[in-house]
Design a protein around this motif. Structure first.
Motif, short mmCIF file in Angstrom:
data_model
loop_
_atom_site.label_atom_id
_atom_site.label_comp_id
_atom_site.label_asym_id
_atom_site.label_seq_id
_atom_site.Cartn_x
_atom_site.Cartn_y
_atom_site.Cartn_z
N ALA A 23 0.88 -1.57 -0.36
CA ALA A 23 -0.25 -0.60 -0.07
C ALA A 23 1.04 1.37 -0.14
CB ALA A 23 -0.89 0.59 1.05
N GLU A 24 2.26 0.97 0.80
CA GLU A 24 2.46 2.38 0.44
C GLU A 24 3.77 3.15 -0.60
OE1 GLU A 24 3.61 4.34 3.63
OE2 GLU A 24 1.88 3.79 4.34
N LYS A 30 1.00 7.16 -6.80
CA LYS A 30 -0.07 8.21 -7.13
C LYS A 30 0.50 8.81 -6.75
CE LYS A 30 -4.24 8.91 -7.15
NZ LYS A 30 -4.65 9.01 -8.34
N ARG A 31 1.44 9.62 -5.22
CA ARG A 31 2.26 10.85 -5.19
C ARG A 31 3.07 11.89 -6.34
NH1 ARG A 31 1.74 9.92 1.36
NH2 ARG A 31 0.44 10.15 1.76
N ILE A 83 -8.24 -2.15 1.44
CA ILE A 83 -8.58 -1.48 2.71
C ILE A 83 -7.37 -0.60 3.53
CG2 ILE A 83 -9.22 -2.66 4.85
CD1 ILE A 83 -10.83 -4.65 4.36
N ALA A 84 -6.48 -1.33 3.05
CA ALA A 84 -5.27 -0.64 3.45
C ALA A 84 -4.85 0.91 3.00
CB ALA A 84 -3.83 -1.21 3.82
N LEU A 85 -5.35 0.88 1.28
CA LEU A 85 -6.01 1.94 1.18
C LEU A 85 -5.80 2.90 1.41
CD1 LEU A 85 -4.13 0.51 -2.93
CD2 LEU A 85 -3.27 1.87 -1.78
N ARG A 88 -5.53 5.01 4.26
CA ARG A 88 -4.44 5.90 3.60
C ARG A 88 -4.95 6.94 3.44
NH1 ARG A 88 -2.17 1.24 5.10
NH2 ARG A 88 0.37 1.15 5.16
N GLY A 89 -6.24 6.93 3.53
CA GLY A 89 -6.89 8.51 2.46
C GLY A 89 -6.89 8.77 1.26
#
Length: 409
Positions: A23-24, A30-31, A83-85, A88-89
């Motif tokens: 997820a990180e 994505k960022r 769910i993990a993503l 993280r918002g």
């Protein structure tokens, strides 16, 4: 805003901690301003666990029902990652193969992708969602769940990337790239910064397990850039490119090995094509792939009997041998035998197109190490030899050193 498809294998999502780490990684991409589609395998060991459950009930379970069972593994991993993503918002949506219109033929357990409908995924991406897709699975034209075979999530990812015209398809694994040979066999193996599609395809088909062969074929056909990276450590990985400048100092780029080889020998085959046609048709009908084939004659007489040696995957050996023995009785073949204690070692490189003497170097190097060669096959950029299983490590190390692959760039 470019679309990046990232595929994560079973070891990459093998625990809740690993799913959090994935997820990180996705959030990081994505960022950077990319639209992200993640394609996941089942958690490590889950497919084996489900297969074992099925075979506890029936040693030869229905292929259709087995696919229905196995496809559930990816449903778990994509939901957990989503769910993990979201925690993280980030907005994320998990989708199964039928929800994205990934259609296949009806070859249960070994289905092939026919089409991917990009409509749903594009809609989700345009809404700012991270799309998390189940790899390894599809649906046939009757709506039956199918699976693509071991490593099929790689092919899922490439097909999805192609449908979305992605900038790149990134395959995250438990290794940090493609090496000149298996580092577990030779600690002098060196990670390649880039490799051509031709070379990667030959490596995959010759036993390198970094990528599934079909995924490389699909990517090469559709000109989809690939990159192999580690999900456990940061790095640039290995880029798989359309063209690679021939390294004049290294006619060979890699040494690959395949352990699961078995050879079947036929002695005294009557001259003519009838037996060969029936033999290889029967093997094809049984979905048994043939790798190396050598036919020789016992004399210069054009009507002399022939000897045929060919190799199959060790998993298919028993069925293949039974088919051959049945045909051999009908066609009065003198003798049929087999050997499962063999392995294939291959030297691969675009440089073979412009270099001579590679075959001679291979044969002499192995001869000096007293390694017997049972079969030889050649292609434009590959030379493969079949040797005893006990000689595998020595053969790989010998050829890796002979072609100075520890110095390759």
């Amino acid at each position: 805003m470019a679309v990046i498809v990232q595929k994560f294998g079973g070891t990459s999502v093998g625990s809740l901690e690993r799913i959090e780490a994935v997820a990180e990684q996705i959030v990081k991409t994505k960022r950077q301003g990319h639209q992200v589609v993640a394609v996941l395998s089942a958690m490590s060991g889950e497919t084996n666990r489900l297969t074992k459950l099925a075979k506890s009930i029936d040693g030869n379970p229905s292929p259709r029902e087995l696919d229905m069972l196995l496809a559930s593994g990816e449903q778990v991993s994509i939901a957990l990652l989503s769910i993990a993503l979201i925690k993280r918002g980030f907005s994320a949506v998990s989708l199964l193969a039928h929800q994205i219109g990934l259609t296949t033929n009806n070859r249960f357990n070994k289905a092939r992708i026919l089409n991917v409908d990009n409509t749903r995924m594009l809609q989700e991406l345009q809404q700012g969602h991270i799309v998390v897709v189940a790899g390894f699975q599809g649906v046939d034209d009757e709506g039956n769940v199918t699976t693509l075979g071991r490593g099929g999530s790689d092919t899922s990812a490439v097909a999805i990337a192609t449908a979305l015209q992605a900038k790149e398809c990134q395959i995250f694994t438990d290794v940090d790239g493609v090496y000149t040979t298996d580092p577990r066999i030779d600690d002098n193996a060196k990670k390649l910064s880039h490799i051509s599609f031709d070379e990667m395809l030959e490596m995959a088909s010759s036993g390198a397990k970094v990528l599934q062969t079909r995924s490389v074929e699909f990517a090469g056909k559709h000109k989809m850039p690939l990159r192999v990276l580690s999900s456990f450590a940061a790095g640039e990985g290995t880029s798989i490119t359309f063209e690679k400048e021939i390294d004049k100092a290294h006619p060979v780029s890699a040494i690959a090995s395949h352990k699961d080889e078995a050879m079947i020998r036929l002695v005294g085959v009557q001259h003519g094509a009838t037996f060969r046609d029936e033999l290889f048709s029967a093997l094809a009908d049984a979905d048994i792939e043939i790798d190396m084939v050598v036919q020789t004659s016992s004399s210069a007489d054009v009507n002399a009997k022939l000897n045929i040696n060919f190799t199959v995957h060790r998993y298919d050996y028993s069925v293949a041998l039974q088919l051959v023995q049945t045909l051999a009785t009908r066609f009065h073949i003198d003798d049929v035998s087999g050997d499962k204690q063999l392995v294939k070692v291959s030297a691969i490189g675009n440089g073979m197109r412009s270099h001579t003497g590679v075959a001679a170097s291979i044969f002499s190097s192995l001869h000096h190490k007293n390694i017997d060669i049972y079969l030889i096959s050649t292609a434009e950029i590959k030379i493969s030899v079949l040797v005893k299983e006990q000689d595998l490590h020595l053969a790989v190390r010998t050829l890796h050193k002979k072609f100075q692959l520890n110095t390759i760039i």
